[in-house]
Design a protein around this motif. Structure first.
Motif, PDB file in Angstrom:
ATOM      1  N   PHE A 170       0.831  -1.208   0.000  1.00  0.00           N
ATOM      2  CA  PHE A 170       0.000   0.000   0.000  1.00  0.00           C
ATOM      3  C   PHE A 170       0.861   1.252   0.000  1.00  0.00           C
ATOM      4  O   PHE A 170       0.575   2.219  -0.711  1.00  0.00           O
ATOM      5  CB  PHE A 170      -0.928  -0.009   1.224  1.00  0.00           C
ATOM      6  N   MET A 171       1.943   1.252   0.791  1.00  0.00           N
ATOM      7  CA  MET A 171       2.789   2.432   0.897  1.00  0.00           C
ATOM      8  C   MET A 171       3.444   2.768  -0.432  1.00  0.00           C
ATOM      9  O   MET A 171       3.681   3.937  -0.742  1.00  0.00           O
ATOM     10  CB  MET A 171       3.862   2.211   1.973  1.00  0.00           C
ATOM     11  N   GLY A 172       3.737   1.746  -1.253  1.00  0.00           N
ATOM     12  CA  GLY A 172       4.357   1.982  -2.544  1.00  0.00           C
ATOM     13  C   GLY A 172       3.517   2.847  -3.459  1.00  0.00           C
ATOM     14  O   GLY A 172       4.047   3.500  -4.366  1.00  0.00           O
ATOM     15  N   ALA A 173       2.204   2.870  -3.228  1.00  0.00           N
ATOM     16  CA  ALA A 173       1.310   3.668  -4.073  1.00  0.00           C
ATOM     17  C   ALA A 173       1.276   5.135  -3.659  1.00  0.00           C
ATOM     18  O   ALA A 173       0.802   5.986  -4.427  1.00  0.00           O
ATOM     19  CB  ALA A 173      -0.111   3.095  -4.026  1.00  0.00           C
ATOM     20  N   TYR A 174       1.787   5.449  -2.467  1.00  0.00           N
ATOM     21  CA  TYR A 174       1.628   6.800  -1.928  1.00  0.00           C
ATOM     22  C   TYR A 174       2.371   7.851  -2.746  1.00  0.00           C
ATOM     23  O   TYR A 174       1.783   8.871  -3.148  1.00  0.00           O
ATOM     24  CB  TYR A 174       2.092   6.829  -0.470  1.00  0.00           C
ATOM     25  N   ASN A 175       3.661   7.630  -3.020  1.00  0.00           N
ATOM     26  CA  ASN A 175       4.443   8.644  -3.742  1.00  0.00           C
ATOM     27  C   ASN A 175       3.901   8.942  -5.134  1.00  0.00           C
ATOM     28  O   ASN A 175       3.725  10.113  -5.494  1.00  0.00           O
ATOM     29  CB  ASN A 175       5.905   8.202  -3.834  1.00  0.00           C
ATOM     30  N   PRO A 176       3.640   7.923  -5.986  1.00  0.00           N
ATOM     31  CA  PRO A 176       3.087   8.248  -7.302  1.00  0.00           C
ATOM     32  C   PRO A 176       1.711   8.895  -7.236  1.00  0.00           C
ATOM     33  O   PRO A 176       1.357   9.696  -8.110  1.00  0.00           O
ATOM     34  CB  PRO A 176       3.037   6.890  -8.024  1.00  0.00           C
ATOM     35  N   MET A 177       0.933   8.567  -6.206  1.00  0.00           N
ATOM     36  CA  MET A 177      -0.380   9.210  -6.057  1.00  0.00           C
ATOM     37  C   MET A 177      -0.238  10.694  -5.751  1.00  0.00           C
ATOM     38  O   MET A 177      -1.074  11.506  -6.165  1.00  0.00           O
ATOM     39  CB  MET A 177      -1.183   8.512  -4.954  1.00  0.00           C
ATOM     40  N   ILE A 178       0.841  11.067  -5.018  1.00  0.00           N
ATOM     41  CA  ILE A 178       1.081  12.485  -4.738  1.00  0.00           C
ATOM     42  C   ILE A 178       1.238  13.265  -6.041  1.00  0.00           C
ATOM     43  O   ILE A 178       0.602  14.306  -6.265  1.00  0.00           O
ATOM     44  CB  ILE A 178       2.331  12.664  -3.857  1.00  0.00           C
ATOM     45  N   LYS A 179       2.097  12.764  -6.937  1.00  0.00           N
ATOM     46  CA  LYS A 179       2.331  13.448  -8.207  1.00  0.00           C
ATOM     47  C   LYS A 179       1.073  13.478  -9.062  1.00  0.00           C
ATOM     48  O   LYS A 179       0.836  14.431  -9.804  1.00  0.00           O
ATOM     49  CB  LYS A 179       3.468  12.765  -8.976  1.00  0.00           C
ATOM     50  N   LYS A 180       0.256  12.428  -8.954  1.00  0.00           N
ATOM     51  CA  LYS A 180      -0.964  12.348  -9.753  1.00  0.00           C
ATOM     52  C   LYS A 180      -2.021  13.323  -9.262  1.00  0.00           C
ATOM     53  O   LYS A 180      -2.742  13.937 -10.068  1.00  0.00           O
ATOM     54  CB  LYS A 180      -1.510  10.922  -9.693  1.00  0.00           C
ATOM     55  N   LEU A 181      -2.119  13.501  -7.960  1.00  0.00           N
ATOM     56  CA  LEU A 181      -3.224  14.260  -7.376  1.00  0.00           C
ATOM     57  C   LEU A 181      -2.855  15.692  -7.001  1.00  0.00           C
ATOM     58  O   LEU A 181      -3.742  16.500  -6.733  1.00  0.00           O
ATOM     59  CB  LEU A 181      -3.751  13.532  -6.128  1.00  0.00           C
ATOM     60  N   TYR A 182      -1.562  16.021  -6.961  1.00  0.00           N
ATOM     61  CA  TYR A 182      -1.143  17.368  -6.563  1.00  0.00           C
ATOM     62  C   TYR A 182      -1.601  18.397  -7.596  1.00  0.00           C
ATOM     63  O   TYR A 182      -1.418  18.208  -8.792  1.00  0.00           O
ATOM     64  CB  TYR A 182       0.375  17.411  -6.417  1.00  0.00           C
ATOM     65  N   SER A 183      -2.202  19.484  -7.121  1.00  0.00           N
ATOM     66  CA  SER A 183      -2.754  20.490  -8.038  1.00  0.00           C
ATOM     67  C   SER A 183      -2.202  21.889  -7.778  1.00  0.00           C
ATOM     68  O   SER A 183      -2.837  22.878  -8.131  1.00  0.00           O
ATOM     69  CB  SER A 183      -4.285  20.507  -7.935  1.00  0.00           C
ATOM     70  N   GLY A 184      -1.037  21.987  -7.136  1.00  0.00           N
ATOM     71  CA  GLY A 184      -0.388  23.280  -6.971  1.00  0.00           C
ATOM     72  C   GLY A 184      -0.665  23.987  -5.669  1.00  0.00           C
ATOM     73  O   GLY A 184      -0.204  25.113  -5.457  1.00  0.00           O
ATOM     74  N   GLU A 185      -1.403  23.362  -4.738  1.00  0.00           N
ATOM     75  CA  GLU A 185      -1.699  23.999  -3.466  1.00  0.00           C
ATOM     76  C   GLU A 185      -0.448  24.049  -2.586  1.00  0.00           C
ATOM     77  O   GLU A 185       0.556  23.391  -2.867  1.00  0.00           O
ATOM     78  CB  GLU A 185      -2.821  23.261  -2.738  1.00  0.00           C
ATOM     79  N   ALA A 186      -0.510  24.862  -1.528  1.00  0.00           N
ATOM     80  CA  ALA A 186       0.607  24.934  -0.580  1.00  0.00           C
ATOM     81  C   ALA A 186       0.842  23.554   0.030  1.00  0.00           C
ATOM     82  O   ALA A 186      -0.103  22.828   0.349  1.00  0.00           O
ATOM     83  CB  ALA A 186       0.297  25.952   0.518  1.00  0.00           C
ATOM     84  N   MET A 187       2.121  23.193   0.157  1.00  0.00           N
ATOM     85  CA  MET A 187       2.457  21.846   0.615  1.00  0.00           C
ATOM     86  C   MET A 187       1.884  21.544   1.993  1.00  0.00           C
ATOM     87  O   MET A 187       1.441  20.430   2.265  1.00  0.00           O
ATOM     88  CB  MET A 187       3.976  21.681   0.628  1.00  0.00           C
ATOM     89  N   GLU A 188       1.864  22.559   2.876  1.00  0.00           N
ATOM     90  CA  GLU A 188       1.354  22.299   4.217  1.00  0.00           C
ATOM     91  C   GLU A 188      -0.144  21.986   4.204  1.00  0.00           C
ATOM     92  O   GLU A 188      -0.645  21.256   5.065  1.00  0.00           O
ATOM     93  CB  GLU A 188       1.647  23.481   5.150  1.00  0.00           C
ATOM     94  N   LEU A 189      -0.875  22.519   3.215  1.00  0.00           N
ATOM     95  CA  LEU A 189      -2.303  22.216   3.113  1.00  0.00           C
ATOM     96  C   LEU A 189      -2.511  20.745   2.770  1.00  0.00           C
ATOM     97  O   LEU A 189      -3.353  20.069   3.369  1.00  0.00           O
ATOM     98  CB  LEU A 189      -2.961  23.100   2.053  1.00  0.00           C
ATOM     99  N   MET A 190      -1.767  20.264   1.787  1.00  0.00           N
ATOM    100  CA  MET A 190      -1.883  18.849   1.430  1.00  0.00           C
ATOM    101  C   MET A 190      -1.521  17.968   2.621  1.00  0.00           C
ATOM    102  O   MET A 190      -2.246  17.009   2.937  1.00  0.00           O
ATOM    103  CB  MET A 190      -0.981  18.517   0.244  1.00  0.00           C
ATOM    104  N   THR A 191      -0.429  18.290   3.297  1.00  0.00           N
ATOM    105  CA  THR A 191      -0.006  17.491   4.447  1.00  0.00           C
ATOM    106  C   THR A 191      -1.085  17.453   5.517  1.00  0.00           C
ATOM    107  O   THR A 191      -1.421  16.388   6.045  1.00  0.00           O
ATOM    108  CB  THR A 191       1.293  18.067   5.048  1.00  0.00           C
ATOM    109  N   PHE A 192      -1.648  18.618   5.826  1.00  0.00           N
ATOM    110  CA  PHE A 192      -2.657  18.701   6.890  1.00  0.00           C
ATOM    111  C   PHE A 192      -3.899  17.883   6.560  1.00  0.00           C
ATOM    112  O   PHE A 192      -4.395  17.116   7.403  1.00  0.00           O
ATOM    113  CB  PHE A 192      -3.050  20.160   7.144  1.00  0.00           C
TER     114      PHE A 192
END
Length: 304
Positions: A170-192
Motif C-alpha cells: 500500500f505504501m508503494g502507491a503513496y508517492n506516485p499518487m502524490i504526483k498524480k493528485l497534486y494540483s499546486g496547493e501549498a504543501m502544508e495544506l496537502m499534508t494537513f
C-alpha cells in the motif's frame, strides 16, 4: 508544480530526504517499544490526531480557514488510505517481528513504487534504475535472513513480516499518487488534510475499542512515544516526503528507503545496546549501492 517547490536547491532536498529516512527509521524501534501498550488502530489514531492538532494553527494562520474544493478533498482522502493501512500493518507487525526486519522489508518499497509509477504516472524504469531496485531488494532479503541461505531456502519469515509486506504494498502507491493528485496547493495544506483524513479513518477503526481502554493504566512511555511519532515521523516526515516527491520524483525519493535498515541498525545499537551483526554488512552494502544507482539516474535525467 507549485512555484514554492522550485525555490529549493536539489542538493538541499537530498539532505532533507536523509533527515526524512532517519526519522522514518526511528519509528521502527520506537514503535517496537510501545506497540503492546495500545491496540494498533488506537495508537495510530492518537498519533494522527496529535499531528493534525499540532499542525492546524500553522496551516490556518498561514493560509486562512477555507475548505478545499471537493475534488481536492477526494484526493486527500484517497492519499490517506495507503498511509493508514501501512501504519496499522506496521504496528500490528511489530508485535510478531523485529524492528530490524520491518526496516529491512521497507526497503522493497522503491521496487513496488516503480511498478506503481509505471501504471499511475506512465514513467518507464531505465536499466540503471532497475539494477538499483534489484540490488536494494537483494540487500533487504540479505538483512531479513541475516545472510543465512538456509533461512532463505526455508522461508524463515513470520506472520509479522508478511503483514508488514502487505503494508508496504500500500505504501508503494503513496508517492506516485502524490504526483498524480497534486494540483499546486501549498504543501502544508496537502499534508494537513491527508493527516486529517487519516485521523478520520483511524477513528472509525478505533470506535469499537475506545471505550474498553483503561487510559490511566497506560504507561506514560507509550504516550511519550506516540507524541514523538506524531511530531517527527508523521507531521515532519509526511511534509518532507511530499516536498521531495514533487521535486525529485516518486522513485528517487522512495530509493532513500534503502537506507532505512542502516539507520535502524544504528538506532538499535543506541536504544537496545544491541551488538552489531557483521553478517549484515553485505546487505547494507547492497542497499547503499542501490540508492546511489537510483540517485545517479535521477541526477542524469535532471541534467540531460
Amino acid at each position: 508544480m507549485n512555484r514554492q517547490t522550485l525555490k529549493y536547491p536539489r542538493s538541499f532536498i537530498h539532505l532533507l530526504m536523509l533527515l526524512m529516512v532517519a526519522l522514518i527509521a526511528s519509528s521502527f524501534p520506537v514503535g517496537a517499544l510501545i506497540t503492546s501498550g495500545l491496540p494498533p488502530e488506537v495508537m495510530m489514531f492518537l498519533r494522527f490526531l496529535l499531528a493534525a492538532l499540532l499542525f492546524a494553527p500553522y496551516v490556518f494562520l498561514k493560509n486562512g480557514w477555507q475548505l478545499p474544493r471537493a475534488r481536492n478533498l477526494a484526493g486527500y482522502a484517497a492519499l490517506s488510505i495507503p498511509l493508514v493501512v501501512f501504519f496499522w500493518c506496521m504496528f500490528e507487525a511489530l508485535r510478531y517481528t523485529s524492528a530490524l526486519n520491518t526496516g529491512a522489508i521497507y526497503t522493497i518499497v522503491p521496487a513496488i513504487t516503480a511498478l506503481y509509477v509505471f501504471f499511475i504516472n506512465r514513467e518507464k524504469t531505465s536499466k540503471r534504475r532497475a539494477s538499483g531496485l534489484l540490488l536494494g531488494t537483494l540487500g533487504a532479503l540479505w538483512i531479513v535472513f541475516r545472510g543465512d541461505i538456509n533461512n532463505l531456502l526455508q522461508l524463515d519469515i513470520n506472520h509479522g513480516d508478511l503483514l508488514f509486506l502487505l503494508g508496504c504494498l500500500f505504501m508503494g502507491a503513496y508517492n506516485p499518487m502524490i504526483k498524480k493528485l497534486y494540483s499546486g496547493e501549498a504543501m502544508e495544506l496537502m499534508t494537513f488534510w491527508v493527516i486529517s483524513f487519516g485521523t478520520l479513518w483511524l477513528l472509525l477503526l478505533s470506535l469499537p475499542t475506545l471505550d474498553q481502554i483503561e487510559w490511566q493504566a497506560v504507561d506514560s512511555q507509550v504516550y511519550l512515544g506516540i507524541l514523538y511519532l506524531a511530531i517527527f515521523t508523521t507531521l515532519i516526515s509526511f511534509f518532507l516526503l511530499q516536498l521531495g516527491t514533487l521535486v525529485l520524483g516518486a522513485t528517487q525519493v522512495a530509493a532513500y528507503s534503502f537506507l532505512t535498515p542502516v539507520f535502524v541498525v544504528i538506532l538499535n545499537l543506541f536504544i537496545d545496546s544491541a551488538v552489531f551483526q557483521w553478517q549484515l554488512l553485505p546487505g547494507i552494502a547492497f542497499v547503499l549501492i542501490a540508492m546511489i544507482l537510483v540517485q545517479r539516474e535521477g541526477y542524469s535525467l535532471q541534467n540531460a
